[in-house]
Design an enzyme around this catalytic site. Sequence first.
Site, PDB file in Angstrom:
ATOM      1  N   ARG A 100       0.954  -1.228   0.116  1.00 45.90           N
ATOM      2  CA  ARG A 100      -0.031  -0.064   0.146  1.00 45.90           C
ATOM      3  C   ARG A 100       1.075   1.240  -0.093  1.00 45.90           C
ATOM      4  O   ARG A 100       2.030   1.221   0.747  1.00 45.90           O
ATOM      5  CB  ARG A 100      -0.718   0.075   1.119  1.00 45.90           C
ATOM      6  CG  ARG A 100      -1.751   1.039   1.343  1.00 45.90           C
ATOM      7  CD  ARG A 100      -2.694   0.913   2.572  1.00 45.90           C
ATOM      8  NE  ARG A 100      -3.338   2.236   2.883  1.00 45.90           N
ATOM      9  CZ  ARG A 100      -4.324   2.553   2.323  1.00 45.90           C
ATOM     10  NH1 ARG A 100      -5.297   1.729   1.847  1.00 45.90           N
ATOM     11  NH2 ARG A 100      -4.760   3.719   2.652  1.00 45.90           N
ATOM     12  N   HIS A 118      12.539  -4.133  -0.809  1.00 47.94           N
ATOM     13  CA  HIS A 118      12.188  -4.086  -2.202  1.00 47.94           C
ATOM     14  C   HIS A 118      12.757  -5.172  -3.059  1.00 47.94           C
ATOM     15  O   HIS A 118      14.181  -5.512  -2.933  1.00 47.94           O
ATOM     16  CB  HIS A 118      12.298  -2.895  -2.845  1.00 47.94           C
ATOM     17  CG  HIS A 118      11.543  -2.817  -4.335  1.00 47.94           C
ATOM     18  ND1 HIS A 118      10.548  -2.931  -4.510  1.00 47.94           N
ATOM     19  CD2 HIS A 118      12.292  -2.993  -5.671  1.00 47.94           C
ATOM     20  CE1 HIS A 118      10.080  -2.999  -5.693  1.00 47.94           C
ATOM     21  NE2 HIS A 118      11.266  -3.059  -6.356  1.00 47.94           N
ATOM     22  N   ASP A 154       9.833   3.999  -3.851  1.00 49.90           N
ATOM     23  CA  ASP A 154      11.095   3.027  -4.095  1.00 49.90           C
ATOM     24  C   ASP A 154      12.385   3.989  -4.492  1.00 49.90           C
ATOM     25  O   ASP A 154      13.316   3.347  -5.060  1.00 49.90           O
ATOM     26  CB  ASP A 154      10.866   1.917  -5.105  1.00 49.90           C
ATOM     27  CG  ASP A 154       9.806   0.984  -4.652  1.00 49.90           C
ATOM     28  OD1 ASP A 154       9.712   0.789  -3.532  1.00 49.90           O
ATOM     29  OD2 ASP A 154       9.093   0.334  -5.486  1.00 49.90           O
ATOM     30  N   GLU A 183      16.367 -11.371   1.378  1.00 52.28           N
ATOM     31  CA  GLU A 183      15.705 -10.412   1.737  1.00 52.28           C
ATOM     32  C   GLU A 183      15.700 -10.633   3.388  1.00 52.28           C
ATOM     33  O   GLU A 183      15.569  -9.817   4.116  1.00 52.28           O
ATOM     34  CB  GLU A 183      14.255 -10.219   1.216  1.00 52.28           C
ATOM     35  CG  GLU A 183      14.094  -9.918  -0.050  1.00 52.28           C
ATOM     36  CD  GLU A 183      12.816 -10.131  -0.629  1.00 52.28           C
ATOM     37  OE1 GLU A 183      11.791  -9.594   0.301  1.00 52.28           O
ATOM     38  OE2 GLU A 183      12.503 -10.273  -1.810  1.00 52.28           O
TER      39      GLU A 183
HETATM   40  C1  GAR Z   1       8.838  -9.573  -0.681  1.00 52.88           C
HETATM   41  O1  GAR Z   1       9.451 -10.032  -1.918  1.00 52.88           O
HETATM   42  C2  GAR Z   1       8.930  -7.919  -0.766  1.00 52.88           C
HETATM   43  O2  GAR Z   1      10.453  -7.658  -1.125  1.00 52.88           O
HETATM   44  C3  GAR Z   1       8.054  -7.568  -1.643  1.00 52.88           C
HETATM   45  O3  GAR Z   1       6.873  -8.206  -1.424  1.00 52.88           O
HETATM   46  C4  GAR Z   1       7.192  -9.605  -0.950  1.00 52.88           C
HETATM   47  C5  GAR Z   1       6.583  -9.921   0.388  1.00 52.88           C
HETATM   48  O4  GAR Z   1       6.973 -10.976   0.918  1.00 52.88           O
HETATM   49  N1  GAR Z   1       7.605  -6.102  -1.436  1.00 52.88           N
HETATM   50  C6  GAR Z   1       7.608  -5.366  -2.464  1.00 52.88           C
HETATM   51  O5  GAR Z   1       7.430  -5.549  -3.798  1.00 52.88           O
HETATM   52  C7  GAR Z   1       7.221  -4.060  -2.281  1.00 52.88           C
HETATM   53  N2  GAR Z   1       7.189  -3.171  -3.376  1.00 52.88           N
HETATM   54  P1  GAR Z   1       6.801 -11.481   2.375  1.00 52.88           P
HETATM   55  O6  GAR Z   1       5.231 -11.256   2.730  1.00 52.88           O
HETATM   56  O7  GAR Z   1       6.870 -13.115   2.515  1.00 52.88           O
HETATM   57  O8  GAR Z   1       7.509 -11.000   3.353  1.00 52.88           O
END
Ligand code: GAR
Length: 209
Positions: A100, A118, A154, A183
């Site tokens: 969001r 990200h 971003d 991550e």
């Molecule tokens: C992750 O890969 C995060 O980097 C991405 O959503 C995923 C959430 O995974 N975020 C974005 O793309 C933000 N622009 P998770 O719910 O398993 O942590």
Amino acid sequence: MTYFSKGDIMNVAILISGRGSNLKAILEAERNKKIAKAQVKLIISNNSKAEGLKYAKEFGKKTAWLESNNFKSKEAYDKELAQIIKSNDIELVVLAGFMRILSPSFIKQFKNKIINIHPSLLPAFPGLNAQKQALDCGVKITGCTVHFVNEMVDKGPIIIQKTVDVKDDDTEFSLSNRILEKEHEILPLAIKLISENRVNLIKNKVRIA
Ligand code: GAR
């Protein structure tokens, strides 16, 4: 500018929308005393059905959820979100798969106190489906980024990045999974560094002490 945590232990809120694997990585790091100067005080989701909320229960954390359709406007939503964050004395807001976009007025209130993970090496591939963007572009290396959140999506100052090699036979799924492993390393690490006051912002660039 140095980020100063107010007390001995920095209060952290984690915001999620879905699966919550990054949340889990942070909670495990906290449990294993890898981020001794921070405590996850609150988990907030914009979706009461977010799978990741199970980790809040598993790790005994306080939870709040704010569904967008219960609010008249984005401003009303962000006002309530800000209120919850302030009333819990939160010093760092971590967007861990929070899908969001926060309003500029919200971001201004928490300047340099919001970080985001990200799944690309920003500034490459901002926005949605970063892993697919990387595959479509044919890059040989991609990765993930933890950055401060500013008013531009971003684009905030980069705190940590990790690279991931792209393989010829990668699918969006296989590449996303390898990026996710990284991550899970860098998001808890960023929290640790900030809680130890080791993250300095100098002319909009991060220097780690
Ligand atoms: C992750 O890969 C995060 O980097 C991405 O959503 C995923 C959430 O995974 N975020 C974005 O793309 C933000 N622009 P998770 O719910 O398993 O942590």
